[in-house]
Design a protein around this motif. Structure first.
Motif, PDB file in Angstrom:
ATOM      1  N   GLN A 414       0.849  -1.193   0.000  1.00 34.38           N
ATOM      2  CA  GLN A 414       0.000   0.000   0.000  1.00 34.38           C
ATOM      3  C   GLN A 414       0.882   1.241   0.000  1.00 34.38           C
ATOM      4  O   GLN A 414       1.939   1.271   0.631  1.00 34.38           O
ATOM      5  CB  GLN A 414      -0.888   0.010   1.238  1.00 34.38           C
ATOM      6  N   ALA A 415       0.444   2.263  -0.712  1.00 36.71           N
ATOM      7  CA  ALA A 415       1.194   3.520  -0.745  1.00 36.71           C
ATOM      8  C   ALA A 415       1.387   4.031   0.679  1.00 36.71           C
ATOM      9  O   ALA A 415       0.471   3.973   1.501  1.00 36.71           O
ATOM     10  CB  ALA A 415       0.451   4.555  -1.583  1.00 36.71           C
ATOM     11  N   GLY A 416       2.595   4.493   0.981  1.00 36.72           N
ATOM     12  CA  GLY A 416       2.890   4.998   2.322  1.00 36.72           C
ATOM     13  C   GLY A 416       3.390   3.942   3.282  1.00 36.72           C
ATOM     14  O   GLY A 416       3.710   4.259   4.438  1.00 36.72           O
ATOM     15  N   SER A 417       3.462   2.668   2.849  1.00 42.85           N
ATOM     16  CA  SER A 417       4.003   1.611   3.711  1.00 42.85           C
ATOM     17  C   SER A 417       5.459   1.913   4.042  1.00 42.85           C
ATOM     18  O   SER A 417       6.167   2.569   3.261  1.00 42.85           O
ATOM     19  CB  SER A 417       3.933   0.254   3.002  1.00 42.85           C
ATOM     20  N   ARG A 418       5.895   1.435   5.215  1.00 44.29           N
ATOM     21  CA  ARG A 418       7.291   1.638   5.619  1.00 44.29           C
ATOM     22  C   ARG A 418       8.082   0.345   5.432  1.00 44.29           C
ATOM     23  O   ARG A 418       7.707  -0.701   5.963  1.00 44.29           O
ATOM     24  CB  ARG A 418       7.371   2.074   7.081  1.00 44.29           C
ATOM     25  N   ILE A 419       9.186   0.447   4.703  1.00 44.82           N
ATOM     26  CA  ILE A 419      10.063  -0.698   4.459  1.00 44.82           C
ATOM     27  C   ILE A 419      11.447  -0.366   4.988  1.00 44.82           C
ATOM     28  O   ILE A 419      12.017   0.685   4.668  1.00 44.82           O
ATOM     29  CB  ILE A 419      10.140  -1.029   2.949  1.00 44.82           C
ATOM     30  N   ALA A 420      11.998  -1.263   5.802  1.00 40.70           N
ATOM     31  CA  ALA A 420      13.346  -1.078   6.354  1.00 40.70           C
ATOM     32  C   ALA A 420      14.383  -1.600   5.362  1.00 40.70           C
ATOM     33  O   ALA A 420      14.147  -2.594   4.666  1.00 40.70           O
ATOM     34  CB  ALA A 420      13.472  -1.815   7.680  1.00 40.70           C
ATOM     35  N   LEU A 421      15.543  -0.944   5.301  1.00 41.39           N
ATOM     36  CA  LEU A 421      16.625  -1.350   4.409  1.00 41.39           C
ATOM     37  C   LEU A 421      17.936  -1.391   5.182  1.00 41.39           C
ATOM     38  O   LEU A 421      18.197  -0.533   6.029  1.00 41.39           O
ATOM     39  CB  LEU A 421      16.773  -0.353   3.251  1.00 41.39           C
ATOM     40  N   SER A 422      18.738  -2.406   4.883  1.00 40.03           N
ATOM     41  CA  SER A 422      20.095  -2.447   5.433  1.00 40.03           C
ATOM     42  C   SER A 422      20.978  -3.228   4.482  1.00 40.03           C
ATOM     43  O   SER A 422      20.490  -3.949   3.599  1.00 40.03           O
ATOM     44  CB  SER A 422      20.112  -3.084   6.834  1.00 40.03           C
ATOM     45  N   ALA A 423      22.286  -3.087   4.675  1.00 37.10           N
ATOM     46  CA  ALA A 423      23.251  -3.802   3.833  1.00 37.10           C
ATOM     47  C   ALA A 423      24.529  -3.996   4.632  1.00 37.10           C
ATOM     48  O   ALA A 423      24.798  -3.273   5.599  1.00 37.10           O
ATOM     49  CB  ALA A 423      23.540  -3.026   2.549  1.00 37.10           C
ATOM     50  N   CYS A 424      25.306  -4.984   4.224  1.00 36.34           N
ATOM     51  CA  CYS A 424      26.608  -5.182   4.849  1.00 36.34           C
ATOM     52  C   CYS A 424      27.529  -4.031   4.461  1.00 36.34           C
ATOM     53  O   CYS A 424      27.158  -3.140   3.687  1.00 36.34           O
ATOM     54  CB  CYS A 424      27.207  -6.535   4.450  1.00 36.34           C
ATOM     55  N   SER A 425      28.748  -4.062   4.970  1.00 39.60           N
ATOM     56  CA  SER A 425      29.642  -2.921   4.768  1.00 39.60           C
ATOM     57  C   SER A 425      30.276  -2.868   3.380  1.00 39.60           C
ATOM     58  O   SER A 425      30.925  -1.875   3.041  1.00 39.60           O
ATOM     59  CB  SER A 425      30.760  -2.953   5.816  1.00 39.60           C
ATOM     60  N   HIS A 426      30.074  -3.892   2.566  1.00 38.18           N
ATOM     61  CA  HIS A 426      30.701  -3.887   1.241  1.00 38.18           C
ATOM     62  C   HIS A 426      30.126  -2.734   0.399  1.00 38.18           C
ATOM     63  O   HIS A 426      28.907  -2.534   0.348  1.00 38.18           O
ATOM     64  CB  HIS A 426      30.450  -5.218   0.535  1.00 38.18           C
ATOM     65  N   PRO A 427      30.982  -1.963  -0.268  1.00 32.33           N
ATOM     66  CA  PRO A 427      30.489  -0.794  -1.029  1.00 32.33           C
ATOM     67  C   PRO A 427      29.425  -1.137  -2.061  1.00 32.33           C
ATOM     68  O   PRO A 427      28.495  -0.361  -2.258  1.00 32.33           O
ATOM     69  CB  PRO A 427      31.762  -0.261  -1.704  1.00 32.33           C
ATOM     70  N   PHE A 428      29.547  -2.308  -2.731  1.00 35.13           N
ATOM     71  CA  PHE A 428      28.557  -2.626  -3.754  1.00 35.13           C
ATOM     72  C   PHE A 428      27.202  -2.951  -3.128  1.00 35.13           C
ATOM     73  O   PHE A 428      26.150  -2.610  -3.676  1.00 35.13           O
ATOM     74  CB  PHE A 428      29.027  -3.789  -4.635  1.00 35.13           C
ATOM     75  N   ALA A 429      27.216  -3.613  -1.963  1.00 37.43           N
ATOM     76  CA  ALA A 429      25.955  -3.886  -1.260  1.00 37.43           C
ATOM     77  C   ALA A 429      25.285  -2.577  -0.860  1.00 37.43           C
ATOM     78  O   ALA A 429      24.057  -2.425  -0.972  1.00 37.43           O
ATOM     79  CB  ALA A 429      26.208  -4.769  -0.036  1.00 37.43           C
ATOM     80  N   GLN A 430      26.082  -1.613  -0.397  1.00 38.88           N
ATOM     81  CA  GLN A 430      25.531  -0.305  -0.039  1.00 38.88           C
ATOM     82  C   GLN A 430      24.974   0.414  -1.272  1.00 38.88           C
ATOM     83  O   GLN A 430      23.916   1.043  -1.220  1.00 38.88           O
ATOM     84  CB  GLN A 430      26.613   0.551   0.627  1.00 38.88           C
ATOM     85  N   LEU A 431      25.676   0.290  -2.387  1.00 43.64           N
ATOM     86  CA  LEU A 431      25.202   0.899  -3.638  1.00 43.64           C
ATOM     87  C   LEU A 431      23.845   0.312  -4.043  1.00 43.64           C
ATOM     88  O   LEU A 431      22.922   1.044  -4.424  1.00 43.64           O
ATOM     89  CB  LEU A 431      26.244   0.670  -4.726  1.00 43.64           C
ATOM     90  N   LEU A 432      23.724  -1.007  -3.953  1.00 46.69           N
ATOM     91  CA  LEU A 432      22.459  -1.658  -4.299  1.00 46.69           C
ATOM     92  C   LEU A 432      21.336  -1.204  -3.366  1.00 46.69           C
ATOM     93  O   LEU A 432      20.192  -1.019  -3.800  1.00 46.69           O
ATOM     94  CB  LEU A 432      22.607  -3.180  -4.226  1.00 46.69           C
TER      95      LEU A 432
END
Length: 791
Positions: A414-432
């Motif tokens: 649904q519009a306005g839903s909250r989704i959490a995001l995280s990534a490991c410390s690797h630069p490419f994971a952060q880029l993704l």
């Protein structure tokens, strides 16, 4: 004189050729690459051969058997974990009781091995490296020798600035058995990175033999094609096992060629090939067994594997086609394109130059494919595997791919839903992560960025901040394989259900997105999740009890995030931590236990105060003991031994047998904030709390754990055969006590066997438990043999 053929390579750079095929089995002129290696050894009188296996081992075993068909004797040695080049040879130590030669099963060479062996004998060498000259040495070990051949300089995979010679290590070595004494057992050791540099430092008699002759490392798609052209041109002094009916035109038996067919040499045509009227086969084409080329089709520099059907009036120029491909009518395939196993290309479709299509894809009628199809169409295998979506970074998992994936996910929210995001410390994971964030926000979804983290942290944060779900990205270990994993979790922090996975996949295939300028999502950066997670962990253990014990730990973990993240927690518990490799020794550091934490924070390996590694079953038993009184219910996979279930019952833990999938185990106690089997730090704290309560070292407590006799085997099984294998397994075991929670679990008087098809690879796993270790091995071997026979 004996030999070791190194045949464990995955051939990642050769994908999609090696998606279903181990690198040594990739065909050169319709024969497995490794067959040429066997022929070369036999030519020089070496017939006792060890073969090291790791990736898809049964494919190699099934092809070569005991070697008698090739006039040699083959003995196989499996690696359950990567051992490196030297570790693989050490694994064959019982076989190597005399001088031996190490050679790769995935290179093509006609080098005079007898001359190299004579050179080795004359120099009284401990090890002799067979060397050759190449134009571009960046991918090889560069070697320099004195005028007598003594190696005085060695550098593995240099940069151009470090290239001091065009003479490189071929990966072929003549060795005395004494070499094995310098290689540690049961760990990853590499000749070129560790053993040979050590010999150089210590002044051991290590020589380099500069060989004449052809040598090609089949390391890329271009080199793979060129090796076959070189064979056809006669540049390789190895036998071509086909009749030469005209200059450089080779035919195997039972070939059907219409009188109007035009052949332009050099070409190679395999057994049972049918060339229909008006077909033109241009120079440097190779056609595998049972290939049919329909009338009016033109091929040039086409390499086609076995069992492929090419439709009428098709044009194939410089393309490689793998097994069981079906090409429709009037199709055009461009230079350098690669079509994977079992693909279907409908009529009038076009595949542009350089495009790679992974196995099991279907291209629609009149479609034009301009970019590589990794996951491809709806008919291909699922995006999601057991642990999320996996693929090679910037090859299979690209910013473009994750942008589409996130948009597909957003369509289901649904519009306005909250989704959490995280990534490991690797630069490419952060880029993704940032690509996903942008895609979600442009689709009207609010995002909460946890920054650098791992899966347990993501699960905790999603529940604590009441998000609808979360996405975590990390670079899997070993990092050299460059595999990225994307994990989706639901509002409870559990891996999303299979139903949700299918919905995401369907939206992805259908390219169903929502884009709007009227409602863009907001971005929030959350800085407090790590601190809240650590506080909650400390609340779940007896801090004072742990502090009294003043534990000393040796911890091996990912260095960029984990030590900094864990430091406040260990400090508050009075735990002294030494960070370093477990192989340095637990006792050397005076540690109470050693801990190896996986990069994603979900799994741990434990080592006692004596340095003894706990088995998987011992670790689960310890986790059960550590969780008693805190958890009331726990999910155990059907693959876990019965003793663990009995132990849980004694501890008044309710046990639910589940599938081996992480979600299945976690959702048994979905309300729990921490899941001990999938949260390495929480599990470690619970174990420390248990040890402090018992006031006994881990080595003593291990003696009290139940003994379990388990055996695990992996059997190669093509996707198309998995259903047939399982059906036959059910038929054979009719009337026996069966459990069908996940796979087929067969009980008998001696124990049980679980037959479990792999969800991601062409494998079937066989897991057994017996009253004794011998019984477990016998049970697993018996069923593994039957699975191979059923195919």
């Amino acid at each position: 004189m004996k030999a070791v053929i190194m045949a464990g390579g995955k051939g990642t750079r050769l994908r999609p050729l090696t998606s279903h095929t181990p690198k040594p089995m990739v065909p050169l002129l319709n024969r497995p690459c490794m067959e040429y290696t066997i022929d070369l050894l036999k030519k020089h009188g070496i017939t006792e051969i060890a073969v090291t296996l790791q990736y898809l081992p049964e494919a190699i075993r099934n092809e070569f058997g005991d070697g008698s068909r090739y006039g040699v004797s083959l003995v196989y040695f499996d690696e359950t974990t990567p051992l490196g080049t030297a570790g693989s040879v050490k694994n064959c130590a019982d076989f190597l009781d005399e001088r031996f030669i190490v050679i790769s099963g995935d290179t093509l060479t006609d080098i005079d091995l007898s001359a190299a062996i004579r050179f080795h004998e004359e120099r009284k060498a401990l090890a002799t490296l067979i060397l050759t000259q190449v134009e571009t040495p960046l991918e090889f070990g560069v070697v320099m020798t004195d005028e007598n051949g003594l190696i005085n300089r060695f550098l593995e995979k240099p940069t151009w600035a470090e290239v001091f010679s065009d003479t490189v290590n071929t990966g072929m070595y003549v060795c005395e058995p004494e070499v094995l004494s310098y290689i540690e057992s049961d760990r990853e050791v590499d000749f070129s990175k560790e053993v040979f540099p050590f010999f150089l430092r210590e002044g051991k008699p290590m020589y380099g033999y500069k060989a004449e002759g052809y040598w090609s490392d089949i390391g890329s798609l271009e080199v793979y094609r060129q090796a076959q052209f070189d064979l056809l041109d006669g540049k390789v002094q190895l036998e071509i096992k086909a009749q030469e009916i005209a200059p450089r035109i080779f035919l195997e038996s039972h070939v059907r060629i219409d009188s109007s067919v035009r052949l332009e040499g050099p070409v190679y045509i395999g057994e049972n090939v049918h060339l229909q009227a008006g077909v033109g086969i241009g120079a440097y084409s190779v056609l595998g067994t049972n290939t049919v080329v329909s009338s009016g089709t033109k091929l040039s520099q086409a390499i086609i594997w076995e069992n492929t059907m090419v439709g009428k009036k098709t044009e194939i120029t410089g393309t490689t086609l793998c097994r069981n491909v079906r090409i429709g009518e009037s199709v055009m395939l461009g230079e350098g394109a690669v079509i994977g196993d079992n693909c279907r290309l409908s009529s009038k479709s076009i595949v542009k130059a350089g495009v790679k299509i992974w196995p099991d894809k279907e291209i629609g009628e009149s479609a034009t494919v301009t970019t590589s199809l990794i996951y491809g169409t709806k008919q291909s295998k699922n995006l999601f595997g057991t642990h999320g979506i996996k693929g090679i970074g910037n090859v299979e998992i690209t910013p473009e791919f994750v942008t589409r994936l996130a948009a597909s996910y957003a369509y289901l929210l649904q519009a306005g839903s909250r989704i959490a995001l995280s990534a490991c410390s690797h630069p490419f994971a952060q880029l993704l992560k940032h690509s996903i964030m942008t895609s979600l926000c442009s689709s009207g979804i609010n995002t909460v960025d946890f920054g650098i983290g791992n899966s347990p942290l993501m699960r905790y944060g999603v529940r604590g901040l009441q998000c609808v779900g979360g996405i975590h990205i990390y670079m899997a270990e070993p990092v050299e394989e460059k595999e990225i994993v994307i994990q989706f979790v639901d509002h409870d922090g559990l891996p999303v259900s299979r139903d949700m996975e299918r919905k995401i996949e369907n939206a992805y295939w259908q390219e169903t997105y929502v884009r709007t300028l009227h409602h863009l999502g907001e971005l929030h950066v959350e800085h407090q999740v790590q601190e809240a997670y650590l506080r909650a962990l400390a609340d779940r253990v007896d801090v004072a009890s742990i502090q009294r014990q003043r534990f000393q730990l040796l911890v091996e973990c990912e260095p960029r995030f984990m030590p900094t993240f864990l430091e406040p927690l260990f400090h508050s518990l009075g735990v002294t931590v030494h960070y370093g490799a477990i192989q340095e020794g637990v006792s050397k550091h005076g540690a109470d236990l050693g801990v190896r934490l996986d990069k994603n924070g979900e799994q741990l390996a434990l080592f006692s105060d004596h340095g003894e590694k706990l088995s998987a079953e011992q670790l689960i038993a310890l986790q059960l003991l550590a969780c008693s009184g805190i958890h009331s219910k726990i999910g155990l996979p059907v693959s876990a031994p019965m003793e663990l279930e009995h132990l849980a019952q004694l501890l008044q833990l309710e046990v639910v047998r589940t599938k081996v999938a992480p979600r299945a185990m976690m959702e048994v106690a979905a309300e729990e904030r921490f899941h001990p089997m999938f949260d390495a730090v929480y599990s470690l704290l619970r174990i420390l709390s248990y040890l402090s309560r018992e006031e006994k070292p881990l080595s003593v407590l291990l003696e009290l754990l139940p003994a379990c006799h388990m055996e695990k085997k992996i059997v190669f099984c093509p996707w198309a055969s998995k259903g047939k294998v399982m059906r036959k397994m059910m038929e054979e075991n009719k009337g026996k006590l069966l459990e069908l929670v996940d796979g087929i679990k067969v009980y008998d008087a001696n124990g049980w066997v679980l037959i479990l098809p792999d969800t991601e690879d062409s494998h079937v796993k066989v897991i057994s438990q017996g009253a004794t270790a011998e019984t477990a091995v016998t049970l697993a071997s018996s069923y593994a043999k039957r699975i191979a026979e059923y195919q």
